[in-house]
Write a protein that holds these residues in place. Structure first.
Motif, PDB file in Angstrom:
ATOM      1  N   ASN A   1     -56.106 -18.090  11.156  1.00 30.21           N
ATOM      2  CA  ASN A   1     -57.302 -18.677  11.992  1.00 30.21           C
ATOM      3  C   ASN A   1     -57.380 -20.053  11.158  1.00 30.21           C
ATOM      4  OD1 ASN A   1     -59.902 -18.725  13.372  1.00 30.21           O
ATOM      5  ND2 ASN A   1     -60.916 -18.391  11.602  1.00 30.21           N
TER       6      ASN A   1
ATOM      7  N   PHE B   1     -55.571 -20.218  15.195  1.00 27.35           N
ATOM      8  CA  PHE B   1     -54.539 -19.767  15.674  1.00 27.35           C
ATOM      9  C   PHE B   1     -54.065 -20.565  17.096  1.00 27.35           C
ATOM     10  CE2 PHE B   1     -57.441 -17.065  17.859  1.00 27.35           C
ATOM     11  CZ  PHE B   1     -56.962 -16.859  19.124  1.00 27.35           C
TER      12      PHE B   1
ATOM     13  N   THR C   1     -53.237 -13.858  17.094  1.00 28.03           N
ATOM     14  CA  THR C   1     -53.812 -13.585  15.866  1.00 28.03           C
ATOM     15  C   THR C   1     -53.892 -12.157  15.790  1.00 28.03           C
ATOM     16  OG1 THR C   1     -55.712 -14.439  14.490  1.00 28.03           O
ATOM     17  CG2 THR C   1     -56.338 -13.943  16.809  1.00 28.03           C
TER      18      THR C   1
END
Length: 178
Positions: A97, A99, A103
């Motif tokens: 994060n 991304f 993710t």
């Protein structure tokens, strides 16, 4: 039932706010005494259903990293922390994060529960439901490729993912940058 809200925040210079449930104050004069931290409200009562939580600031600004709605303990304990952990669920921050292509969203449930993991945009519109089933106790990791329910790539920006269990609701923020 009785609920509490846990607020994870960053507030340069501190500040104060009220927590509103459906535009009615359920926690008043919440004080953010440090730049960043966690604040847990006193228990308040509400009925089942869809509700809107709003934070009304009196002065200054602050950023909310995420909110966690917690089912308050039925015991007479005054420990806010105890009521949080008795229910046994958590939602981890997605990784990576921000991304760009995919993710992973991870969560743990401490007892069997119906689980719903949903992605929302900043306007609160549902983008994708990643889980919606009864699940046994355990830790789960779900990949997400940044696509909506129709398979269309989402736009870059800030999104939220929310875990709903019988114990409560927890929401976190993530950033998509293709």
């Amino acid at each position: 039932g009785n609920y509490q809200v846990r607020i994870f925040y960053y507030a340069p210079g501190g500040g104060a706010s009220d927590l509103l449930l459906d535009w009615n104050a359920v926690a008043e004069d919440l004080n953010y005494t440090s730049e960043e931290g966690t604040l847990i409200t006193e228990p308040f009562e509400t009925e089942a259903g869809n509700h809107t939580l709003t934070i009304d600031t009196e002065r200054g600004g602050f950023n909310v990293d995420y909110l966690q709605l917690i089912k308050a303990s039925d015991s007479t304990s005054t420990s806010n922390e105890q009521s949080l952990y008795e229910e046994g669920f958590s939602l981890a921050q997605n990784y990576p994060n921000p991304f760009s292509s995919s993710t992973t969203l991870s969560y743990t449930i401490g007892s069997p529960s119906h689980v719903r993991l949903t992605v929302f945009d900043v306007l609160g519109r549902e983008i994708q439901v990643l889980a919606n089933s009864n699940q046994p106790t355990g830790t789960y990791r779900l990949p997400w490729d940044g696509r909506d329910a129709n398979g269309k790539q989402i736009a870059s920006g800030i999104y939220f993912f929310q875990l709903e269990t019988k114990a409560g609701i927890e929401t976190r923020r993530m950033i998509f940058m293709p």
